[in-house]
Design a protein around this motif. Structure first.
Motif, short mmCIF file in Angstrom:
data_model
loop_
_atom_site.label_atom_id
_atom_site.label_comp_id
_atom_site.label_asym_id
_atom_site.label_seq_id
_atom_site.Cartn_x
_atom_site.Cartn_y
_atom_site.Cartn_z
N ARG A 44 0.83 -1.20 0.00
CA ARG A 44 0.00 0.00 0.00
C ARG A 44 0.87 1.26 0.00
N ARG A 97 0.45 4.42 -2.43
CA ARG A 97 0.28 5.77 -1.88
C ARG A 97 1.31 6.72 -2.49
N LYS A 98 2.53 6.23 -2.71
CA LYS A 98 3.55 7.08 -3.32
C LYS A 98 3.17 7.44 -4.76
N ASP A 134 0.82 10.20 -4.39
CA ASP A 134 1.51 11.44 -4.01
C ASP A 134 2.17 12.10 -5.21
N TRP A 168 -15.17 10.19 -2.27
CA TRP A 168 -14.19 9.21 -2.70
C TRP A 168 -13.08 9.73 -3.60
N ARG A 188 -9.66 10.74 -2.09
CA ARG A 188 -8.98 9.58 -1.52
C ARG A 188 -8.45 8.65 -2.60
N SER A 212 -5.39 10.40 -4.31
CA SER A 212 -4.21 10.46 -3.44
C SER A 212 -3.61 9.09 -3.13
N GLY A 213 -4.37 8.03 -3.39
CA GLY A 213 -3.91 6.69 -3.05
C GLY A 213 -4.26 6.29 -1.63
N GLN A 214 -5.00 7.14 -0.91
CA GLN A 214 -5.46 6.76 0.42
C GLN A 214 -6.45 5.61 0.35
N ALA A 215 -7.17 5.52 -0.76
CA ALA A 215 -8.10 4.42 -0.99
C ALA A 215 -7.82 3.81 -2.37
N ASP A 257 -10.40 -0.85 -1.15
CA ASP A 257 -11.22 -0.23 -0.10
C ASP A 257 -12.66 -0.02 -0.55
#
Length: 392
Positions: free
Chosen positions: A52, A56-57, A60, A124, A127, A130-133, A178
């Protein structure tokens, strides 16, 4: 790679098809692959997933928002950027990593953007970008693959909400996503084109389980699952888009999905040719490098020509799509042609590697396994050819 090798190297993107921002994106993705993917991806292959933190990177760095508006944290680019993103991920030689990211960016989250309500987007999209989800799309079932109209998963009304029952199979990101964009029949008595609705289902919803983690021939670093929905209660706000219009939403995004898979396949094919060129120039047989054998040189040259022709079709079609033109026929051609061509390339590249090409320690062996599904997933070659034939 020397100048002598340039005929086999990835052709510089033509300014006719790409702008400076696309070239900058290509350089950025290529650097990320070299520094963040290749040094670690063998471990991800063994683990059966991309960490994950890596996804996430990607978020970012803006990779997950390439096509989405700046207001949601995206870059607001077009189909040409998607092709660059997919092709460079394909060139990584780790297609499991590539498909993990591409399903999220171009096959699942797009449903939230294209059909989502203002509230769904607001909840959504930041998220997802950004890669949070991470997202997955759940359409395929044990009895329905390319035949989307044949799905059996049902959603029935229950007061102000819905109850979802059924199963989905071969779902990429199915284990670790997610949020899932799930297709279900909401009116089995309606015409097939009006019987399917898409729903947004969060992980952890009671009754929704990952039934089985699937073990695959290739794409080993991509998690794939069988999903089960057992009396899953959903609020009315879980409907994604318009009730009964799910098939249209699925078909609408198929064009983008198939273009992406075509670009990814050409990245894979190009990387395989480059690897094999390096191999045949150093591997000696009968007193000389394999490159000195005319049959091998000419076969690689022909494959290079075919890959270049297919890549230029991908580029041209992406440009036309960015202009809003109807490219259903061309995208169907690309999916059929690229899926078959990448397997043709892999077959000969393994052959020219000799015994080493059959060893699991070799890059080309992994690439050949990964490429096999390209003529199946996202629309089998035979289905694509029928789409082309209908438009001839």
């Amino acid at each position: 790679m020397t100048a002598h090798d340039s005929a086999f190297a990835a052709t510089a993107a033509s300014p006719v098809f790409f702008d400076d921002e696309h070239h900058m994106l290509r350089d950025q993705v290529r650097r990320f692959v070299e520094t963040e993917v290749k040094p670690h991806a063998d471990r991800w292959e063994a683990d059966g997933m991309v960490p994950r933190a890596v996804l996430r990177k990607m978020g970012d760095l803006g990779f997950f928002g390439i096509r989405y508006p700046e207001a949601f944290g995206g870059s607001g680019l077009d189909e040409r950027a998607t092709v660059v993103w997919a092709e460079e991920l394909g060139r990584s030689t780790y297609s499991g990593v590539a498909i993990t990211a591409l399903v999220h960016t171009d096959m699942a989250s797009v449903h939230v953007w294209n059909a989502g309500s203002d509230a769904q987007r607001a909840t959504w999209m930041p998220r997802l970008i950004s890669g949070q989800a991470i997202s997955a799309v759940a359409v395929t079932e044990p009895g329905a693959g390319s035949d989307v109209k044949g799905i059996a998963t049902r959603a029935r009304r229950d007061g102000d909400g819905w109850v979802l029952d059924g199963a989905k199979l071969y779902i990429t990101n199915g284990v670790h996503a997610d949020v899932y964009c799930v297709a279900a029949k909401t009116d089995p008595d309606a015409r097939p084109s009006q019987s399917i609705t898409m729903f947004l289902v969060e992980k952890g919803t009671p009754g929704f389980t990952v039934e089985k983690v699937l073990d695959k021939h290739g794409w080993r670093s991509s998690d794939t699952a069988e999903l089960r929905f057992d009396k899953v209660r959903l609020p009315g706000s879980a409907v994604l888009g318009t009730e009964g219009r799910g098939l249209y939403e699925i078909m609408k995004n198929f064009q983008n999905e198939r273009l992406v898979i075509g670009a990814m396949a050409m990245g894979e094919a190009q990387a395989a040719l480059e690897l094999t060129l390096d191999w045949v120039k150093t591997r000696r047989a009968f007193g000389a490098p394999l490159w000195d054998k005319q049959a091998i040189r000419q076969r690689l040259a022909m494959l290079a020509a075919k890959v270049e022709a297919c890549r230029q079709m991908v580029y041209a079609t992406a440009r036309r799509a960015a202009l809003g033109e109807d490219v259903v026929r061309e995208v169907s051609m690309i999916k059929a042609l690229a899926g078959e061509l990448v397997n043709e390339v892999m077959y000969d590249c393994v052959q020219f590697h000799g015994g080493m090409g059959f060893m699991s320690e070799s890059t080309i062996e992994r690439m050949a396994r990964d490429a096999r599904v390209q003529s199946i997933g996202g629309g089998a070659t035979e289905v694509m050819l029928e789409e082309v034939a209908k438009r001839m």
